[in-house]
Write a protein that holds these residues in place. Structure first.
Motif, mmCIF file in Angstrom:
data_model
loop_
_atom_site.group_PDB
_atom_site.id
_atom_site.type_symbol
_atom_site.label_atom_id
_atom_site.label_comp_id
_atom_site.label_asym_id
_atom_site.label_seq_id
_atom_site.Cartn_x
_atom_site.Cartn_y
_atom_site.Cartn_z
ATOM 1 N N MET A 1 -48.986 -20.656 -13.268
ATOM 2 C CA MET A 1 -47.573 -20.476 -13.275
ATOM 3 C C MET A 1 -47.416 -21.012 -14.398
ATOM 4 S SD MET A 1 -45.447 -24.167 -11.296
ATOM 5 C CE MET A 1 -45.696 -23.110 -9.598
ATOM 6 N N SER A 2 -45.973 -19.983 -14.204
ATOM 7 C CA SER A 2 -45.302 -20.553 -16.375
ATOM 8 C C SER A 2 -44.694 -21.721 -16.264
ATOM 9 C CB SER A 2 -44.780 -19.263 -16.781
ATOM 10 O OG SER A 2 -43.583 -19.269 -15.416
ATOM 11 N N ARG A 3 -44.457 -22.145 -17.343
ATOM 12 C CA ARG A 3 -43.437 -23.536 -17.426
ATOM 13 C C ARG A 3 -42.256 -23.343 -17.319
ATOM 14 N NH1 ARG A 3 -46.254 -27.846 -18.542
ATOM 15 N NH2 ARG A 3 -44.785 -29.160 -19.349
ATOM 16 N N LYS A 4 -41.232 -24.214 -16.859
ATOM 17 C CA LYS A 4 -40.109 -24.323 -16.893
ATOM 18 C C LYS A 4 -38.558 -25.036 -17.254
ATOM 19 C CE LYS A 4 -40.167 -21.793 -12.516
ATOM 20 N NZ LYS A 4 -40.478 -22.160 -10.557
ATOM 21 N N THR A 5 -38.062 -24.531 -17.704
ATOM 22 C CA THR A 5 -37.124 -25.544 -18.857
ATOM 23 C C THR A 5 -35.853 -25.909 -17.834
ATOM 24 O OG1 THR A 5 -38.055 -24.706 -20.779
ATOM 25 C CG2 THR A 5 -35.957 -25.844 -20.893
ATOM 26 N N LEU A 6 -35.679 -27.543 -18.262
ATOM 27 C CA LEU A 6 -34.557 -28.252 -17.090
ATOM 28 C C LEU A 6 -33.988 -28.666 -18.740
ATOM 29 C CD1 LEU A 6 -32.769 -29.314 -15.537
ATOM 30 C CD2 LEU A 6 -33.931 -31.603 -15.154
ATOM 31 N N LEU A 7 -32.737 -28.261 -19.072
ATOM 32 C CA LEU A 7 -32.310 -28.551 -19.789
ATOM 33 C C LEU A 7 -31.067 -29.783 -19.095
ATOM 34 C CD1 LEU A 7 -30.591 -28.108 -22.772
ATOM 35 C CD2 LEU A 7 -28.901 -26.482 -21.757
ATOM 36 N N ILE A 8 -30.997 -30.747 -19.861
ATOM 37 C CA ILE A 8 -29.471 -31.677 -19.627
ATOM 38 C C ILE A 8 -29.003 -31.532 -21.008
ATOM 39 C CG2 ILE A 8 -29.071 -34.414 -19.313
ATOM 40 C CD1 ILE A 8 -32.244 -34.679 -18.337
ATOM 41 N N VAL A 9 -27.497 -31.039 -19.950
ATOM 42 C CA VAL A 9 -26.604 -31.419 -21.262
ATOM 43 C C VAL A 9 -25.417 -32.745 -21.204
ATOM 44 C CG1 VAL A 9 -24.615 -30.517 -22.389
ATOM 45 C CG2 VAL A 9 -26.759 -28.728 -21.829
ATOM 46 N N ALA A 10 -25.252 -33.757 -22.179
ATOM 47 C CA ALA A 10 -24.634 -34.681 -21.862
ATOM 48 C C ALA A 10 -23.706 -34.982 -23.185
ATOM 49 C CB ALA A 10 -26.234 -36.263 -21.804
ATOM 50 N N HIS A 11 -22.719 -35.689 -22.432
ATOM 51 C CA HIS A 11 -21.855 -36.685 -23.464
ATOM 52 C C HIS A 11 -22.129 -38.398 -23.259
ATOM 53 C CE1 HIS A 11 -18.700 -38.122 -25.716
ATOM 54 N NE2 HIS A 11 -18.303 -38.500 -25.220
ATOM 55 N N ALA A 147 -36.094 -32.182 -11.621
ATOM 56 C CA ALA A 147 -37.326 -30.894 -11.822
ATOM 57 C C ALA A 147 -38.120 -31.060 -11.272
ATOM 58 C CB ALA A 147 -37.814 -32.404 -12.943
ATOM 59 N N ALA A 148 -38.349 -31.570 -9.877
ATOM 60 C CA ALA A 148 -39.506 -31.084 -8.452
ATOM 61 C C ALA A 148 -39.082 -29.745 -8.440
ATOM 62 C CB ALA A 148 -39.606 -32.257 -7.260
ATOM 63 N N GLY A 149 -37.193 -29.335 -8.218
ATOM 64 C CA GLY A 149 -37.298 -28.370 -6.967
ATOM 65 C C GLY A 149 -38.087 -27.296 -8.282
ATOM 66 N N LEU A 150 -38.174 -27.535 -9.861
ATOM 67 C CA LEU A 150 -37.915 -26.257 -10.433
ATOM 68 C C LEU A 150 -39.360 -26.631 -10.447
ATOM 69 C CD1 LEU A 150 -36.474 -26.139 -14.628
ATOM 70 C CD2 LEU A 150 -36.770 -25.029 -12.220
ATOM 71 N N ASP A 151 -40.469 -27.401 -10.699
ATOM 72 C CA ASP A 151 -41.374 -27.759 -10.597
ATOM 73 C C ASP A 151 -42.350 -27.086 -9.377
ATOM 74 O OD1 ASP A 151 -44.323 -28.195 -12.069
ATOM 75 O OD2 ASP A 151 -44.211 -29.444 -10.813
ATOM 76 N N ALA A 152 -41.524 -26.723 -7.847
ATOM 77 C CA ALA A 152 -41.511 -25.934 -7.071
ATOM 78 C C ALA A 152 -41.985 -24.933 -6.944
ATOM 79 C CB ALA A 152 -41.386 -27.512 -5.919
ATOM 80 N N GLY A 153 -40.684 -24.404 -7.329
ATOM 81 C CA GLY A 153 -40.687 -23.407 -7.200
ATOM 82 C C GLY A 153 -39.206 -23.172 -5.947
ATOM 83 N N ILE A 154 -38.657 -24.323 -5.663
ATOM 84 C CA ILE A 154 -37.252 -23.790 -5.301
ATOM 85 C C ILE A 154 -35.896 -23.357 -5.284
ATOM 86 C CG2 ILE A 154 -35.701 -25.327 -3.654
ATOM 87 C CD1 ILE A 154 -37.716 -28.018 -3.301
ATOM 88 N N TRP A 155 -36.097 -23.655 -7.260
ATOM 89 C CA TRP A 155 -34.534 -22.415 -7.834
ATOM 90 C C TRP A 155 -35.316 -22.413 -8.826
ATOM 91 C CZ3 TRP A 155 -32.574 -27.169 -5.296
ATOM 92 C CH2 TRP A 155 -33.935 -28.663 -6.305
#
Length: 155
Positions: A1-11, A147-155
């Motif tokens: 499984m390849s790594r995925k990235t969750l980006l958080i853009v915040a002010h 993060a869990a949704g990405l990790d599980a491949g849900i999205w």
């Protein structure tokens, strides 16, 4: 499984919003999440390349005069057209720290996300009114959920 990235853009202009961001990061970096890298970028520093490199995104803004922060608006102004055709369907979530009701902020972001064709995979989290410590738990849960949704491949 390849790594995925969750980006958080915040002010995060205050100690309270910084605490919300830290809670969100703690949830997203939960030790049970195996194959997700979490990247935080301040709204004024985030770029189209950051969006290109992610597989999901969380947008966090304060409500300013019934609208998103100028910093998040600037992010959209700089990135909208460069990624418009490239990231359709990007899973996303929105967090709004609202002194009032957050309605105008939500509507403005929803309009932009509709144009981008991004897919909201979590109900908008509006942290309304006076500061409440439960905001931290809600933000942590949202970070974990994304993060869990990405990790599980849900999205």
């Amino acid at each position: 499984m390849s790594r995925k990235t969750l980006l958080i853009v915040a002010h995060t202009p205050s100690a309270n919003t910084e605490a919300v961001l830290k809670a969100m990061l703690a949830g997203a970096n939960h030790p049970d999440i195996q194959d997700v890298d979490v990247v935080y970028k301040p709204a004024l520093a985030a770029t189209a390349d950051d969006i290109r490199a992610c597989q999901a995104i969380i947008l966090f803004t304060t409500e300013n005069l019934g609208y998103m922060s100028g910093a998040l608006k600037d992010f959209f102004d700089r990135c909208y057209y460069p990624i418009l055709e490239e990231k359709q369907g990007l899973p996303c979530a929105i967090v709004i720290r609202a002194g009032h009701d957050g309605t105008g902020t939500r509507r403005a972001i929803d309009t932009i996300l509709t144009g981008l064709r991004w897919r909201q995979v979590h109900e908008v989290l509006i942290l309304r009114g006076q500061w409440q410590d439960e905001f931290l738990a809600q933000a942590e849960e949202l970070g974990l959920y994304m993060a869990a949704g990405l990790d599980a491949g849900i999205w």
